[in-house]
Write an enzyme that holds these catalytic residues in place. Sequence first.
Site, PDB file in Angstrom:
ATOM      1  N   SER A  14       0.801  -1.230   0.000  1.00 20.49           N
ATOM      2  CA  SER A  14       0.000   0.000   0.000  1.00 20.49           C
ATOM      3  C   SER A  14       0.831   1.277   0.000  1.00 20.49           C
ATOM      4  CB  SER A  14      -0.981   0.017   1.200  1.00 20.49           C
ATOM      5  OG  SER A  14      -1.832  -1.101   1.164  1.00 20.49           O
ATOM      6  N   ILE A 147       6.322 -14.727  -1.636  1.00 20.35           N
ATOM      7  CA  ILE A 147       6.532 -15.907  -2.467  1.00 20.35           C
ATOM      8  C   ILE A 147       5.675 -15.872  -3.718  1.00 20.35           C
ATOM      9  CG2 ILE A 147       4.799 -17.336  -1.252  1.00 20.35           C
ATOM     10  CD1 ILE A 147       6.802 -19.680  -1.563  1.00 20.35           C
ATOM     11  N   GLN A 191      17.293  -0.575   2.584  1.00 18.88           N
ATOM     12  CA  GLN A 191      18.487  -1.364   2.292  1.00 18.88           C
ATOM     13  C   GLN A 191      18.158  -2.851   2.211  1.00 18.88           C
ATOM     14  OE1 GLN A 191      22.097  -0.478   4.593  1.00 18.88           O
ATOM     15  NE2 GLN A 191      21.163   1.442   5.241  1.00 18.88           N
ATOM     16  N   VAL A 240       1.514  13.914  -0.156  1.00 25.76           N
ATOM     17  CA  VAL A 240       0.894  15.102  -0.737  1.00 25.76           C
ATOM     18  C   VAL A 240      -0.576  15.139  -0.322  1.00 25.76           C
ATOM     19  CG1 VAL A 240       2.466  15.300  -2.697  1.00 25.76           C
ATOM     20  CG2 VAL A 240       0.423  13.874  -2.893  1.00 25.76           C
ATOM     21  N   CYS A 380     -26.328   1.681 -10.786  1.00 24.00           N
ATOM     22  CA  CYS A 380     -26.482   0.235 -10.843  1.00 24.00           C
ATOM     23  C   CYS A 380     -27.481  -0.238  -9.786  1.00 24.00           C
ATOM     24  CB  CYS A 380     -25.116  -0.436 -10.687  1.00 24.00           C
ATOM     25  SG  CYS A 380     -25.095  -2.180 -11.183  1.00 24.00           S
ATOM     26  N   HIS A 514     -22.082   2.180 -14.946  1.00 22.78           N
ATOM     27  CA  HIS A 514     -21.154   2.795 -13.980  1.00 22.78           C
ATOM     28  C   HIS A 514     -20.414   3.965 -14.633  1.00 22.78           C
ATOM     29  CE1 HIS A 514     -21.375  -0.171 -10.667  1.00 22.78           C
ATOM     30  NE2 HIS A 514     -21.745  -0.991 -11.636  1.00 22.78           N
ATOM     31  N   GLU A 516     -18.871   6.349 -13.327  1.00 25.24           N
ATOM     32  CA  GLU A 516     -17.642   6.727 -12.627  1.00 25.24           C
ATOM     33  C   GLU A 516     -16.405   6.130 -13.275  1.00 25.24           C
ATOM     34  OE1 GLU A 516     -19.127   3.059 -10.244  1.00 25.24           O
ATOM     35  OE2 GLU A 516     -19.942   4.664 -11.494  1.00 25.24           O
TER      36      GLU A 516
END
Length: 542
Positions: A14, A147, A191, A240, A380, A514, A516
């Site tokens: 994330s 993994i 590192q 930001v 929807c 949809h 959006e």
Amino acid sequence: MARYVFITGGVVSSLGKGIAAAAIAALLQARGYRVRIRKLDPYLNVDPGTMSPYQHGEVFVTDDGADTDLDLGHYERFTGRSANAHDNITTGRIYKNIIEKERRGDYLGATVQVIPHVTDEIKQFVLSGNEDYDFVLCEIGGTVGDIEAMPFLEAIRQLGNDLPRGQSVYVHLTLMPFIPAAGELKTKPTQHSVKELQAIGIAPDILLVRADRPIPREERRKLSLFCNVRESAVIQALDVANIYDVPVAYHNEGLDSEVLAAFGIEPAPLPRMERWEDIASRIHNPEGEVTIAVVGKYTGLKDAYKSLIEALAHGGMANRVKVKLDWIESEVFEKEDPAPFLEKVHGILVPGGFGERGSEGKILAAKFARERKVPYFGICFGMQMACIEAARSLAGIEGASSTEFGPAKEPVVGLMTEWLRGNMLERRLEAGDLGGTMRLGSYKASLKPDTKIAEIYGDTDIAERHRHRYEVNIDYKQKLEDAGLVFSGMSPDGVLPETVEYADHPWFIGVQYHPELKSRPFEPHPLFASFIEAAMEQSRLV
């Protein structure tokens, strides 16, 4: 020939690899280059279509009907380029392809192994269809050390050797945490992450380091020394206020110049950042504020509504206002009166969803908006619940419900079993698999002239992206229209309801698709721009 930028992440998940990839692409695009972004996801699902929103967040749908990772929404919004089914692949899809080939005998009796068969399949995906692009950015999901991600990392390591020298660059996104007790930023997590990457055989060319405060020169020098990266290629990625500030912030830190330098492209044309600066101005200098209640069922995880959040913000940008979101779990209305929650908001939006939980609360939200003349946007599932509300309250159909919730006495909303895609008839079985079986992708709709929605679009022929299994039952269309609910948009064959509205309401629109998913900061979707404009009018009345 396309050049390749491979973007990996380390330390923790994330960190924002999707935003980083989108921002780099936007900066290269601003310099005049043609870009493409692809996402490689390490989970075993074939696609995220059957995953819970609480597990994976939003499922982003492309025009060609692919269920994809939500990062593809960022890619589209930052670059303006529509993604497609070939821009996202998962381990599940890779293994599915390989097993199908093995069953057909394509491997001619060979023992099928991770190397070379799995890695070859990944490489084929990465390299295919890139003839028209200058840069291809590949984001590898997960975190270095997982993994699940190992085959993808091995594949991009091999590509570093397969491609001509100077045709690939590795960008590694890490975290530099601040330890309050020590009073300093720590380089050790980065590192260790780079060490993990180097052990695989990948040496990062650029470090993009997330931090909540400026990174001192000495710490950058230390990272450069211990991670074997040029000091100029240690780029700080500070927090930001808004994701649309990221391209300008990364440009100011020199990230795009460093990417080009890693390819040996110097000097390079300066990027045209005017439109990003205009977006930032609209965000940070609003001329007003409106409050929108989002009555949903996955409000505990905002990523479940990522494109919706962004589209509402775009509507605010179009009107130069700040859009404040009031998240309301729809189940609350099944126990409490909606009025105290909704009487102070300037607009109500009921988004998509699946299943019976919270449905009665969404119906009550639609009823409140209709009766109180508050702008309402049903998307929807939100359109379906508005139709059930109209059937119960206005048309006298007491048993109105959806067959999604079980057997219904009055199935105002029912399961679709067939529909047209162009000239082809698509069919689905009720007992069939769930994955990829919805009405997915871009479909055309015909809007009724002289309706509110046709006025908003400025056209009567539109195409929007869909993702649903259930549809308002056309058998109830006449009863609902007699009660005042206008079916203002239908599929071109006149069979599937696409949009509804009330003629005597300031702004009450439901859409089966949809919108959006097609909204972008530079091109706010007209429905969201109009909805926020209606909310501004409402704010003067509240």
